[in-house]
Design a protein around this motif. Structure first.
Motif, PDB file in Angstrom:
ATOM      1  N   PHE A  63      47.942  45.900  31.888  1.00  0.00           N
ATOM      2  CA  PHE A  63      48.284  45.623  33.344  1.00  0.00           C
ATOM      3  C   PHE A  63      49.343  44.882  33.475  1.00  0.00           C
ATOM      4  CE2 PHE A  63      47.996  43.464  37.382  1.00  0.00           C
ATOM      5  CZ  PHE A  63      47.753  44.569  38.362  1.00  0.00           C
ATOM      6  N   HIS A  92      53.578  45.137  35.448  1.00  0.00           N
ATOM      7  CA  HIS A  92      54.372  44.011  36.294  1.00  0.00           C
ATOM      8  C   HIS A  92      55.775  44.096  35.268  1.00  0.00           C
ATOM      9  CE1 HIS A  92      51.983  42.153  39.270  1.00  0.00           C
ATOM     10  NE2 HIS A  92      50.991  42.443  38.381  1.00  0.00           N
ATOM     11  N   ARG A 111      42.189  48.224  38.223  1.00  0.00           N
ATOM     12  CA  ARG A 111      42.680  47.066  38.709  1.00  0.00           C
ATOM     13  C   ARG A 111      43.995  47.465  39.491  1.00  0.00           C
ATOM     14  NH1 ARG A 111      43.738  42.511  33.650  1.00  0.00           N
ATOM     15  NH2 ARG A 111      41.420  42.785  32.671  1.00  0.00           N
ATOM     16  N   ALA A 112      44.733  48.239  39.047  1.00  0.00           N
ATOM     17  CA  ALA A 112      45.992  48.793  39.888  1.00  0.00           C
ATOM     18  C   ALA A 112      45.454  49.258  41.203  1.00  0.00           C
ATOM     19  CB  ALA A 112      46.782  49.860  39.012  1.00  0.00           C
ATOM     20  N   LEU A 129      42.957  48.322  43.010  1.00  0.00           N
ATOM     21  CA  LEU A 129      42.649  47.166  43.927  1.00  0.00           C
ATOM     22  C   LEU A 129      43.871  46.390  43.938  1.00  0.00           C
ATOM     23  CD1 LEU A 129      39.354  46.376  42.051  1.00  0.00           C
ATOM     24  CD2 LEU A 129      39.520  47.307  44.298  1.00  0.00           C
ATOM     25  N   ARG A 130      44.831  46.248  43.431  1.00  0.00           N
ATOM     26  CA  ARG A 130      46.120  45.382  43.459  1.00  0.00           C
ATOM     27  C   ARG A 130      47.531  46.068  43.543  1.00  0.00           C
ATOM     28  NH1 ARG A 130      44.798  41.291  38.431  1.00  0.00           N
ATOM     29  NH2 ARG A 130      47.036  40.666  39.381  1.00  0.00           N
ATOM     30  N   GLY A 131      47.193  47.286  44.037  1.00  0.00           N
ATOM     31  CA  GLY A 131      48.556  48.411  44.303  1.00  0.00           C
ATOM     32  C   GLY A 131      49.836  47.455  44.758  1.00  0.00           C
ATOM     33  N   GLY A 132      49.273  46.761  45.901  1.00  0.00           N
ATOM     34  CA  GLY A 132      50.565  45.972  46.660  1.00  0.00           C
ATOM     35  C   GLY A 132      51.255  45.210  45.510  1.00  0.00           C
ATOM     36  N   ASP A 133      50.778  44.496  44.577  1.00  0.00           N
ATOM     37  CA  ASP A 133      51.223  43.422  43.817  1.00  0.00           C
ATOM     38  C   ASP A 133      52.433  44.529  42.932  1.00  0.00           C
ATOM     39  OD1 ASP A 133      49.617  41.642  44.667  1.00  0.00           O
ATOM     40  OD2 ASP A 133      48.637  41.750  43.167  1.00  0.00           O
ATOM     41  N   ALA A 167      37.283  50.041  43.908  1.00  0.00           N
ATOM     42  CA  ALA A 167      38.413  50.706  43.440  1.00  0.00           C
ATOM     43  C   ALA A 167      38.259  52.067  43.686  1.00  0.00           C
ATOM     44  CB  ALA A 167      38.272  50.372  41.791  1.00  0.00           C
ATOM     45  N   LYS A 221      39.679  52.828  46.926  1.00  0.00           N
ATOM     46  CA  LYS A 221      41.213  52.748  46.942  1.00  0.00           C
ATOM     47  C   LYS A 221      41.909  53.944  46.154  1.00  0.00           C
ATOM     48  CE  LYS A 221      42.118  48.447  48.537  1.00  0.00           C
ATOM     49  NZ  LYS A 221      42.672  48.216  49.873  1.00  0.00           N
TER      50      LYS A 221
END
Length: 325
Positions: free
Chosen positions: A135, A139, A176-177, A179-183, A251, A254
């Motif tokens: 992950f 980033h 993870r991505a 759920l946290r795609g906006g990041d 997840a 999403k």
């Protein structure tokens, strides 16, 4: 004092280049695969270079640029494939020659920009270390500013891809991505490519029982890999091994809402085939678009060991990710 007697040999450890000491600790005694450097030769159709991701954990990535395609199509940005290598979480490297050749061919013939991730290995770094590194690589892609990525990669057309244990990593990083795609924006994940993904469970499947003594991946070897990779004190029905152990409906929701697509490949000669087919069912049950592509015969890791399959795999990827030359 007399020296302690050597621990008995274990063929499953030998496969991994490991040895168990009399005190039950595990050490590495052999490099399992040859390695190749990145390629900077401007006459070669695919260039590659290595970049550090996290110097503290010694993770890095190898980028692949299909120069032959980019030179002839300078105004077109290519899909981005983030690749996680296999090896049961225990062995393997983004620098392995066999993987380097595969990624070079996939970059050229898909075509795509490929980021092959070097993550931490077990048993020195048990799961979820590989997932954390996988992950973190996303980033890094988003923030690196490397010209190969900024000039040639389409950040809105990104897929996570992995072979064997790498397929497991792509699955877990994908959860993870989602759920946290906006990041991750402007990096936008559009789906997963899971090549013969490595999943497990305490109860044997029919295919595992049928191929328990398989020459490539006998059950004893896969059991050992899970023993060394999973967190201490858990069994193969842990969520990292068995996707049915702890389903994350949010997840999957999403993924469905973001219109992800998933490709799962496998072959009947792989002891893990039943688990791979069950992952397809899991995506289907949760409303995620998924394609299962399963072949007769074959063996675990065939896409790496049979180079004649490289271009076929590239065409399959091009069709799946929706990019045509």
């Amino acid at each position: 004092m007399a020296n302690s007697p050597p621990a008995p040999t274990d063929p499953n450890l030998d496969r991994l280049g490991l040895r168990r000491n009399p005190d039950n600790s595990i050490i590495r005694v052999a490099e399992t695969f040859a390695k190749s450097p990145a390629c900077s030769d401007p006459n070669y159709p695919v260039l590659s270079k290595d970049f550090p991701i996290n110097q503290g954990s010694n993770t890095w990535a190898r980028l692949y640029l299909p120069k032959i395609y980019c030179d002839s199509n300078p105004n077109i940005k290519l899909p981005l494939l983030v690749f996680y290598h296999g090896g049961g979480f225990i062995i393997g490297s983004a620098a392995n020659t066999i993987l380097h050749e595969l990624c070079s061919d996939l970059a050229r013939y898909t075509p795509a920009i490929i980021v092959s991730v070097e993550y931490r290995l077990a048993p020195e770094h048990r799961l979820p270390a590989a997932y954390d590194d996988g992950f973190e690589a996303l980033h890094w892609i988003k923030t690196s500013g490397d010209e190969w990525l900024t000039e040639f990669a389409d950040f809105s057309h990104c897929f996570l891809m992995g072979q064997s244990a790498g397929g497991n990593i792509a699955y877990q990083v994908g959860l993870r991505a989602a759920l946290r795609g906006g990041d991750l924006l402007p990096l936008k994940i559009q789906g997963l490519v899971l090549q013969q993904p490595f999943f497990g469970g305490v109860e044997r499947t029919v295919s595992e029982a049928r191929l328990a003594n398989d020459e490539v991946l006998p059950c004893g070897s896969s059991d050992l890999m899970w023993e060394l990779a999973l967190p201490l004190g858990v069994d193969r029905d842990h969520k990292y091994s068995n996707p049915r152990a702890e389903i994350q409906p949010e997840a999957f929701e999403k993924m469905k809402g973001q219109d992800w697509r998933v490709l799962v490949t496998g072959c009947e000669g792989d002891p893990l085939i039943d688990r791979q087919k069950d992952v397809v069912k899991l995506f289907e049950e949760n409303g995620v678009k998924v394609t299962g592509r399963f072949e007769e015969g074959g063996q675990h890791g065939i896409d790496l060991t049979d180079k004649s399959r490289y271009r076929t795999l590239a065409r399959l990827l091009a069709d799946f990710i929706g990019f045509q030359v």
